[in-house]
Design an enzyme around this catalytic site. Structure first.
Site, PDB file in Angstrom:
ATOM      1  N   THR B   1       0.848  -1.210   0.000  1.00  0.00           N
ATOM      2  CA  THR B   1       0.000   0.000   0.000  1.00  0.00           C
ATOM      3  C   THR B   1       0.875   1.249   0.000  1.00  0.00           C
ATOM      4  O   THR B   1       1.897   1.276   0.660  1.00  0.00           O
ATOM      5  CB  THR B   1      -0.875   0.030   1.266  1.00  0.00           C
ATOM      6  OG1 THR B   1      -1.609  -1.193   1.338  1.00  0.00           O
ATOM      7  CG2 THR B   1      -1.857   1.204   1.239  1.00  0.00           C
ATOM      8  N   ARG B  29     -11.717  -9.676  -1.917  1.00  0.00           N
ATOM      9  CA  ARG B  29     -11.515  -9.026  -0.611  1.00  0.00           C
ATOM     10  C   ARG B  29     -11.093  -7.582  -0.835  1.00  0.00           C
ATOM     11  O   ARG B  29     -10.199  -7.287  -1.611  1.00  0.00           O
ATOM     12  CB  ARG B  29     -10.428  -9.780   0.169  1.00  0.00           C
ATOM     13  CG  ARG B  29     -10.060  -9.184   1.529  1.00  0.00           C
ATOM     14  CD  ARG B  29      -8.903  -8.245   1.437  1.00  0.00           C
ATOM     15  NE  ARG B  29      -8.460  -7.743   2.742  1.00  0.00           N
ATOM     16  CZ  ARG B  29      -7.529  -6.809   2.868  1.00  0.00           C
ATOM     17  NH1 ARG B  29      -6.956  -6.308   1.787  1.00  0.00           N
ATOM     18  NH2 ARG B  29      -7.158  -6.369   4.052  1.00  0.00           N
ATOM     19  N   VAL B  30     -11.718  -6.671  -0.116  1.00  0.00           N
ATOM     20  CA  VAL B  30     -11.372  -5.259  -0.220  1.00  0.00           C
ATOM     21  C   VAL B  30     -10.963  -4.776   1.166  1.00  0.00           C
ATOM     22  O   VAL B  30     -11.685  -4.991   2.144  1.00  0.00           O
ATOM     23  CB  VAL B  30     -12.568  -4.434  -0.738  1.00  0.00           C
ATOM     24  CG1 VAL B  30     -12.255  -2.942  -0.731  1.00  0.00           C
ATOM     25  CG2 VAL B  30     -12.943  -4.872  -2.160  1.00  0.00           C
ATOM     26  N   GLY B  31      -9.825  -4.127   1.262  1.00  0.00           N
ATOM     27  CA  GLY B  31      -9.353  -3.615   2.550  1.00  0.00           C
ATOM     28  C   GLY B  31      -9.788  -2.167   2.731  1.00  0.00           C
ATOM     29  O   GLY B  31     -10.744  -1.697   2.127  1.00  0.00           O
ATOM     30  N   ASP B  32      -9.055  -1.424   3.540  1.00  0.00           N
ATOM     31  CA  ASP B  32      -9.462  -0.045   3.866  1.00  0.00           C
ATOM     32  C   ASP B  32      -9.073   0.962   2.794  1.00  0.00           C
ATOM     33  O   ASP B  32      -9.654   2.054   2.723  1.00  0.00           O
ATOM     34  CB  ASP B  32      -8.822   0.363   5.202  1.00  0.00           C
ATOM     35  CG  ASP B  32      -7.295   0.410   5.100  1.00  0.00           C
ATOM     36  OD1 ASP B  32      -6.716  -0.585   4.631  1.00  0.00           O
ATOM     37  OD2 ASP B  32      -6.689   1.423   5.444  1.00  0.00           O
ATOM     38  N   THR B  52      -2.103   2.612   6.027  1.00  0.00           N
ATOM     39  CA  THR B  52      -1.578   1.362   5.479  1.00  0.00           C
ATOM     40  C   THR B  52      -1.536   0.349   6.598  1.00  0.00           C
ATOM     41  O   THR B  52      -1.240   0.690   7.737  1.00  0.00           O
ATOM     42  CB  THR B  52      -0.158   1.539   4.923  1.00  0.00           C
ATOM     43  OG1 THR B  52       0.356   0.247   4.549  1.00  0.00           O
ATOM     44  CG2 THR B  52       0.798   2.190   5.911  1.00  0.00           C
ATOM     45  N   GLY B  53      -1.869  -0.914   6.265  1.00  0.00           N
ATOM     46  CA  GLY B  53      -1.810  -1.944   7.307  1.00  0.00           C
ATOM     47  C   GLY B  53      -2.923  -2.947   7.132  1.00  0.00           C
ATOM     48  O   GLY B  53      -3.477  -3.098   6.045  1.00  0.00           O
ATOM     49  N   GLY B  55      -6.106  -3.949   6.754  1.00  0.00           N
ATOM     50  CA  GLY B  55      -7.250  -3.105   6.390  1.00  0.00           C
ATOM     51  C   GLY B  55      -8.513  -3.320   7.197  1.00  0.00           C
ATOM     52  O   GLY B  55      -9.215  -2.357   7.503  1.00  0.00           O
TER      53      GLY B  55
END
Lengths: 189, 134
Positions: B1, B29-32, B52-53, B55
């Site tokens: 990210t 899958r969708v993160g933040d 970042t991290g 999510g």
């Protein structure tokens, strides 16, 4: 006139001195400095924060050292699905894309959603199709492939006892020098 | 990210984030990162934030929006707000990662609870700072 300022990150994770060879340490510092300078050049010239952000993030998306754009990680199916978002603090306008696979610069796709659509968030093929309709650069999924991330995927799937997907037929045969410097910061699905 | 936050000469702040997600993620899958309010947020009433991290934790905590709210509504300094979300809330929930932020008055801040974060900051009249490790 406000004082301009810019902060950039290239990802957080398991990144310790012991993990990076001197040439990797130097490569990451050089590109983070270059990214900051690229954004600052826009701001110094009186450019908008959004333009500085897009210019800086495009450099990061093109650099295989980072998990975004070219050099991004793989899904368990062996694909690369990219996400991005952008927001203007002056107008509260915002744009985002998720699961794009054929748009070279997802950050530009997110900005196009913000500026040229009534939406905030577009996903999947619709997001790629919208990016193409806005004239953004389309690439084959293999553009994002890097050997190092593929090897990380295979190691992770073996560790989880999951099936290994077929290696993409058009994957570049050999790893270029830049990709060989990438550090796997340990983000696992 | 990857992410960038910026303040321009008109006093406008903005934020952007871009990512490939996590290795071997479930497809779909969708993160933040693409979620406004979680991985990215910007308001001239407070600040601009990029995260970042892991999510899922940033989504559950609405990290980017909450940092802005702490600055705007509780009057926290930018550094205090990012530290509260990362060093306290994210850590307590078991999440890992980092954030960067900039405010309309020129404050810049970053905070991360991992062993490293690739980062750089630059501002009018200030020397550039580049970092990797804690």
């Amino acid at each position: 006139m406000a004082k301009w300022a810019l902060v950039a990150h290239g990802g957080a994770g398991v990144i310790e001195r012991a993990h990076l060879r001197p040439e990797q340490d130097a490569a990451y510092r050089e590109v983070m400095g270059r990214v900051a300078q690229a954004g600052a050049a826009v701001l110094k010239a009186g450019g908008a924060a959004l333009d500085a952000i897009e210019a800086a993030i495009q450099i990061l998306e093109d650099d295989p050292l980072f998990n975004a754009g070219r050099g991004a990680v793989f899904t368990a199916q062996g694909d690369i699905e990219l996400d991005a978002s952008i927001m203007d603090g002056g107008t509260l306008a915002a744009g985002a894309v998720a699961g794009v696979t054929r748009t070279r610069h997802p950050i530009s796709a997110a900005r196009a959603v913000m500026e040229h659509s009534p939406h905030v968030f577009l996903g999947g093929e619709g997001a790629d199709a919208f990016a193409r309709s806005q004239g953004l650069e389309a690439v084959e999924p293999s553009f994002f492939f890097t050997e190092r991330r593929w090897k990380s995927l295979v190691r992770e799937l073996e560790r989880q006892g999951l099936p290994i997907p077929r290696r993409p037929a058009v994957a570049p045969a050999k790893e270029d020098a830049r990709t060989a410097l990438a550090h796997d910061e340990g983000k696992r699905g | 990210t990857v992410g960038v936050v910026a303040l321009d000469a008109d006093g406008v702040v903005a934020a952007g984030t871009s990512t490939g997600g996590v290795t071997a993620k479930r497809w779909g899958r969708v993160g933040d990162s693409p979620i406004i309010g979680a991985g990215t947020y910007a308001t001239n009433a407070a600040c601009a934030v990029s995260c970042t991290g892991a999510g899922e934790y940033f989504i559950r905590l609405s990290v980017a929006r909450t940092i802005c709210a702490l600055v705007e509504l509780k009057g926290l300094s930018l550094q205090a707000a990012v530290d509260q979300l990362v060093q306290r809330d994210l850590t307590k929930l078991g999440g890992e990662g980092g954030v960067i932020a900039v405010a309309p008055d020129g404050q810049m801040a970053w905070s991360f609870n991992t062993s490293g974060m690739y980062r750089a900051r630059i501002a009018d009249g200030e020397a550039m700072v580049v970092g990797i490790y804690k």
